[in-house]
Design an enzyme around this catalytic site. Structure first.
Site, PDB file in Angstrom:
ATOM      1  N   ASP A  56      -2.579   1.656  -4.591  1.00  0.00           N
ATOM      2  CA  ASP A  56      -3.842   1.984  -3.941  1.00  0.00           C
ATOM      3  C   ASP A  56      -4.902   0.938  -4.273  1.00  0.00           C
ATOM      4  O   ASP A  56      -4.755   0.149  -5.213  1.00  0.00           O
ATOM      5  CB  ASP A  56      -4.319   3.366  -4.384  1.00  0.00           C
ATOM      6  CG  ASP A  56      -3.406   4.481  -3.885  1.00  0.00           C
ATOM      7  OD1 ASP A  56      -2.819   4.319  -2.800  1.00  0.00           O
ATOM      8  OD2 ASP A  56      -3.284   5.503  -4.589  1.00  0.00           O
ATOM      9  N   HIS A  97       0.810  -1.228   0.000  1.00  0.00           N
ATOM     10  CA  HIS A  97       0.000   0.000   0.000  1.00  0.00           C
ATOM     11  C   HIS A  97       0.838   1.271   0.000  1.00  0.00           C
ATOM     12  O   HIS A  97       0.295   2.375  -0.046  1.00  0.00           O
ATOM     13  CB  HIS A  97      -0.930   0.004   1.224  1.00  0.00           C
ATOM     14  CG  HIS A  97      -2.237   0.697   0.992  1.00  0.00           C
ATOM     15  ND1 HIS A  97      -2.520   1.404  -0.153  1.00  0.00           N
ATOM     16  CD2 HIS A  97      -3.345   0.809   1.756  1.00  0.00           C
ATOM     17  CE1 HIS A  97      -3.735   1.910  -0.083  1.00  0.00           C
ATOM     18  NE2 HIS A  97      -4.266   1.565   1.073  1.00  0.00           N
TER      19      HIS A  97
END
Length: 449
Positions: A427, A423
């Protein structure tokens, strides 16, 4: 006289540890005869003789870390084999086998034997002024020197009390001595600038929490980590600490792909290649990676790189543990080429013929738990990649099928695919789009044979 030097063992490998000599000084060797075994963090490799001749000298001992180009031994190519060479080499091999059968758990009776019991791949020794042995790898010692840490004052948590990089990093964040070195202070400031995170020490604890000591009871079996298990353990801990993992899951209808497989598996079999569902998933992942290049990337300090080549890693379970060799330039291959690449890598991995290059340069990984899998699972990302796709078990399930505007229930083979992604740069929108495309390709059976 020929100098045998440490070769380049892979595109990202600059050094190797001499794990075992297969010859002795004075032995006559043939061209391409293995001289020694070298261990790296990628693979174990045999170094062959570049020319026939007599081994005049061995420059490094077992357990020594040697950089690329470093001298290993010398061979006199002008020497001729004498009549007694074959017999003496046969005796040496027999003696080596006898030594290998000795009880590994036998206690050493001298300080020298204690030192030899330490795994050469994992540690090297140096004595301080207080005569207390210090066990650590060369890279750990270098880190300690740069940080101004006295290894004699550090409690090692690795095998045989080995001091690890984590131990050194913890030592730099401990309360400073009255007059800390500038290097230690600088490193401590760097850690604090990065958020103040201090990683826990395995088997010791973190902060106020301490791991309870292990008290062995009758029937308990203590199994020491082998070299590959230690590397895997360190890699997995590093990945979980470094990359914020997120997992997303997709349900995949394999009906169209299964029909395609049934139509062509005999043709592939005649070509000597097994057409597995793993090959279809790999082909779909490669196609989606080309459409979503940010999943084919790696993170740098303050940036990330979209990698040009797609080198698809395929997790393979071997007798020595799990390894991840990769299919190079997988996006340039057809389904047949990918299936052939999987067969080749898996076959060589299971007999220990994987090279350092096979294990280097992976940009994305697919993991298949096999026939005894489960519904789905979130795999740990193989660093320095930013994603790994894990297959679940394939089961026949009722699904809704729409034809001519009418819905009906059918029984189709169904599988869940789980994507673990980093992350820091990936995304949710991107990850879901990538996984949706993989599932869409499989749902449609959209493959180039």
């Amino acid at each position: 006289m020929i100098d045998v030097v440490m070769p380049q063992l892979g595109e990202s490998v600059a050094e190797g540890t001499v794990s075992k000599w297969l010859v002795r000084e004075g032995d006559f060797v043939k061209r391409e005869q293995p001289l020694l075994e070298v261990a790296t963090d990628k693979a174990d490799t045999e170094i062959p003789a570049p020319q026939a001749g007599r081994v005049t000298s061995i420059a490094v001992a077992e357990g020594t870390l040697v950089a690329k180009g470093g001298l290993l031994c010398r061979i006199d190519e002008t020497a001729e084999q004498s009549a007694g060479d074959s017999a003496s080499q046969g005796e040496a091999k027999a003696a080596s086998k006898d030594e290998g059968k000795k009880d590994e758990g036998q206690k050493a009776t001298s300080k020298d034997e204690d030192q030899k019991s330490t795994s050469p791949e994992e540690s090297s020794q140096a004595s301080g002024s207080d005569d207390r042995p210090v066990l650590s790898s060369p890279s750990t010692k270098k880190l300690a020197r740069e940080a101004g840490v006295d290894l004699r004052q550090v409690q090692g948590t690795g095998d045989y009390g080995r001091i690890t990089r984590d131990d050194v990093m913890r030592a730099t964040t401990a309360p400073p001595p009255p007059q800390p070195t500038s290097q230690a202070a600088e490193l401590s400031q760097l850690i604090q600038a990065g958020g103040g995170f201090v990683p826990p020490i395995p088997s010791v604890g973190y902060g106020a929490y301490k791991v309870p000591p292990f008290n062995q009871k009758a029937g308990d079996e203590v199994i020491p980590f082998n070299r590959r298990r230690r590397i895997t353990a360190d890699h997995m801990v590093f990945s979980k600490v470094t990359a914020p993992h997120v997992v997303t899951v997709a349900e995949v209808d394999l009906h169209a792909t299964a029909k395609l497989r049934d139509q062509h598996k005999d043709k592939f079999k005649k070509a000597g290649v097994g057409l597995t569902y793993l090959a279809f998933v790999c082909a779909a992942a490669v196609k989606s990676l080309r459409e979503h290049p940010d999943l084919n990337a790696r993170v740098l300090d303050n940036a990330y790189v979209r990698l040009r080549d797609i080198n698809l890693g395929v997790a393979v379970d071997t007798p020595g543990g799990l390894i991840v060799p990769s299919i190079k330039h997988a996006d340039e291959l057809s389904l047949l080429g990918i299936a052939r690449g999987i067969d080749d890598l898996a076959g060589r991995a299971r007999i220990g013929k994987t090279t350092a290059d096979d294990l280097s340069g992976t940009t994305f990984t697919v993991s298949n738990p096999g026939l005894k899998g489960n519904l789905f699972g979130g795999a740990i990302i193989s660093q320095p990649n930013v994603g790994i796709l894990r297959m679940g078990e394939i089961k026949k399930r009722p699904v809704v099928v729409t034809r001519d505007g009418e819905d009906s229930i059918a029984i189709h083979p169904v599988m869940f695919l789980a994507l673990s992604y980093d992350h820091r740069i990936v995304d949710g929108v991107l990850a879901n789009s990538f996984l949706w495309r993989v599932a869409d390709i499989i749902n449609r059976g959209e493959f180039e044979l």
